[in-house]
Scaffold this active site. Structure first.
Site, PDB file in Angstrom:
ATOM      1  N   HIS A  65      -3.357  -3.821 -10.328  1.00  0.00           N
ATOM      2  CA  HIS A  65      -2.146  -4.458  -9.777  1.00  0.00           C
ATOM      3  C   HIS A  65      -1.834  -5.789 -10.466  1.00  0.00           C
ATOM      4  O   HIS A  65      -1.364  -6.738  -9.840  1.00  0.00           O
ATOM      5  CB  HIS A  65      -2.281  -4.673  -8.265  1.00  0.00           C
ATOM      6  CG  HIS A  65      -2.493  -3.420  -7.489  1.00  0.00           C
ATOM      7  ND1 HIS A  65      -1.459  -2.593  -7.098  1.00  0.00           N
ATOM      8  CD2 HIS A  65      -3.630  -2.826  -7.041  1.00  0.00           C
ATOM      9  CE1 HIS A  65      -1.944  -1.549  -6.434  1.00  0.00           C
ATOM     10  NE2 HIS A  65      -3.262  -1.666  -6.404  1.00  0.00           N
ATOM     11  N   ASN A 138       0.182   1.415  -1.103  1.00  0.00           N
ATOM     12  CA  ASN A 138       0.792   1.927  -2.329  1.00  0.00           C
ATOM     13  C   ASN A 138       2.079   2.663  -1.994  1.00  0.00           C
ATOM     14  O   ASN A 138       2.421   2.844  -0.820  1.00  0.00           O
ATOM     15  CB  ASN A 138      -0.165   2.889  -3.050  1.00  0.00           C
ATOM     16  CG  ASN A 138      -1.324   2.177  -3.721  1.00  0.00           C
ATOM     17  OD1 ASN A 138      -1.223   1.022  -4.107  1.00  0.00           O
ATOM     18  ND2 ASN A 138      -2.441   2.881  -3.862  1.00  0.00           N
ATOM     19  N   TYR A 348     -12.011  -6.376  -2.040  1.00  0.00           N
ATOM     20  CA  TYR A 348     -10.810  -7.183  -2.267  1.00  0.00           C
ATOM     21  C   TYR A 348     -11.088  -8.672  -2.093  1.00  0.00           C
ATOM     22  O   TYR A 348     -10.635  -9.491  -2.892  1.00  0.00           O
ATOM     23  CB  TYR A 348      -9.681  -6.717  -1.353  1.00  0.00           C
ATOM     24  CG  TYR A 348      -8.886  -5.587  -1.948  1.00  0.00           C
ATOM     25  CD1 TYR A 348      -7.551  -5.742  -2.267  1.00  0.00           C
ATOM     26  CD2 TYR A 348      -9.479  -4.354  -2.212  1.00  0.00           C
ATOM     27  CE1 TYR A 348      -6.821  -4.708  -2.828  1.00  0.00           C
ATOM     28  CE2 TYR A 348      -8.767  -3.318  -2.772  1.00  0.00           C
ATOM     29  CZ  TYR A 348      -7.432  -3.495  -3.081  1.00  0.00           C
ATOM     30  OH  TYR A 348      -6.721  -2.469  -3.647  1.00  0.00           O
TER      31      TYR A 348
END
Length: 492
Positions: A65, A138, A348
């Site tokens: 990303h 997404n 993350y």
């Protein structure tokens, strides 16, 4: 002195240039030298400071990303869902919550064209009164794998070849041929939606199954869906080549220009709700990220609307330093046992600490907009001024107490420690259902893209045959057409 009064800010600019230390600069055009042509002096700290900062302007690129566009706006509840969740920001129709959204391509580098065939990221950060809530999703509702132990491998396969730095389809199809659960995601990837027209005409999905908890403690599984009010539009290959050849930032520019013109993009948020007591009724595992929940069985429930009505003020501060993580949840929303979700909760936050530092949540774009307090002190780039004497808990000298308890899932889990695949794999049915739902011209485009991908000369006959076998199990007719075009036979 107020410690925040003189914090660096564009609103505190001086009428003349200065160094980072605040010293006035009378000449920012010439280095300090011995004579007009002499060597540059090491004591020219104005020059050294400027160059040293310049060579450190870039931060590590996101591993996925990397290419993204950001906008700000609000979320407004339009339907009562208080019977499903005790989340404060969903407490009643009419409640508005500020948010920031980042759209992105997944695989390619920062600065790459936005017209490449690639999944798109759709990440939303809600600044609620109970802390930040992130939906890190997404534009596809499913993913290529169901167990995150293979996440580094699938990303490596999609990333450029480490020898040539060229993305090659043989690597993708070689890796995924070992994982038939990827078939449904490829039914999005090689479909028309594989290249969205822009971000405004793109759906969003939370992908994972989360849990909602109401005030009574009742738990339900939930999936999140974002539907654009202006509809879904995609680019065909020739359009993508034409647009990408003239403007590699077309989707970013479209989003920015639309908001600047007052044409605010809007999405509707929907829930899909499943009672955990009913999950065994289905022929698939509801916590499998490679599966959808059929909407004819589990219908969409309207929740609210998201409106993006403000462009960001600074790309670096509000895009590059913006950090999302699935671990950002609020009371009334919790995790499920989805294997991919469970591991993303760690990954993350960890990548943000690597990319931005241990205090990334102090950055204005990431910090909650509500009051907060803990004993996380110091670390690199901690710019919060604190004057407490007690940095531990509990203490007789500090009135800080625990927050009021809120409902959380309390299911009893038993089982043997093991490394296993799930029992209900069902890797082919949903891919076939999706293919059969399309018009003939759309099916033909899908077939052509598969033929092009599988015609890569680096792919072996064995790998081509595996994919023909997979698609033959999903839809016999499509498998036969694929085999005929490739002149191969399935291996199964």
């Amino acid at each position: 002195m107020d410690p925040y009064k003189y914090c660096p800010s564009s609103s505190f600019n001086t009428p003349h240039t200065t160094t980072n230390g605040g010293h006035p600069v009378y000449n920012d055009n010439s280095s300090l030298t011995v004579g007009t042509r002499g060597p540059v002096l090491l004591e020219d700290y104005q020059l050294i400071d400027k160059l040293a900062h310049f060579t450190r302007e870039r931060i590590p690129e996101r591993v996925v990303h990397a290419r993204g566009a950001t906008a700000k706006g609000f979320f407004e509840v339009t339907h009562d869902v208080s019977h499903l969740t005790c989340a404060d920001f969903l407490r009643a129709p009419g409640v508005q919550t500020p948010l920031i959204v980042r759209f992105s391509t997944v695989i390619h580098e920062r600065g790459s064209p936005e017209t490449l065939r690639d999944p798109r990221g759709f990440a939303v950060k809600f600044y609620t009164r109970e802390g930040n809530f992130d939906i890190v999703g997404n534009n596809f509702p499913v993913f290529f794998i169901r167990d995150a132990i293979k996440f580094p491998d699938v990303i490596h396969a999609f990333k450029p070849n480490p020898k040539s730095h060229i993305q090659e389809s043989w690597r993708i199809l070689d890796f995924c041929s070992h994982f038939p659960e990827s078939l449904l995601t490829f039914a999005w990837f090689y479909d028309d939606v594989g290249i969205p027209q822009d971000y405004r005409h793109m759906e969003g999905f939370g992908v994972h199954s989360y849990t909602l908890i109401n005030k009574a403690g009742k738990v339900n599984y939930v999936k999140f869906h974002w539907k654009p009010t202006c509809g879904v539009k995609c680019l065909m290959e020739d359009e993508a080549v034409r647009i990408g050849g003239t403007n590699h930032s077309h989707a970013t520019q479209d989003l920015y220009d639309s908001i600047a013109a007052g044409n605010y993009p809007e999405w509707k948020l929907y829930f899909q709700i499943m009672d955990p007591d009913q999950e065994d009724r289905f022929d698939f595992d509801p916590l499998d990220t490679t599966k959808i929940w059929p909407e004819d069985i589990i219908p969409l429930i309207p929740v609210g609307r998201m409106v993006l009505n403000k462009n960001i003020d600074n790309f670096f501060a509000e895009n590059e330093m913006l950090a999302f993580s699935p671990h950002m949840i609020v009371p009334g929303i919790n995790f499920s046992n989805d294997k991919m979700l469970q591991t993303r909760i760690f990954a993350y936050g960890d990548t943000q600490r690597h990319r931005l530092g241990p205090n990334y949540l102090l950055l204005p774009v990431n910090a909650p907009k509500c009051a907060y307090h803990n004993n996380h002190y110091d670390g690199f780039m901690n710019f919060m001024h604190r004057d407490e004497e007690v940095d531990y808990f509990p203490s007789k000298y500090d009135p800080t107490r625990h927050a009021e308890r809120h409902p959380i899932p309390n299911a009893v889990i038993t089982g043997r420690r093991d490394r296993r695949v799930i029992e209900k794999e069902d890797n082919f049915k949903q891919a076939g259902d999706r293919y059969r739902s399309w018009a003939p011209d759309r099916q033909e485009r899908f077939l052509r893209r598969w033929v092009d991908a599988l015609s890569d000369p680096r792919l072996t006959l064995e790998i081509r045959s595996i994919w023909v076998s997979y698609w033959s199990q999903a839809d016999k007719s499509f498998g036969q057409k694929l085999a005929s075009r490739l002149n191969v036979r399935p291996t199964m």
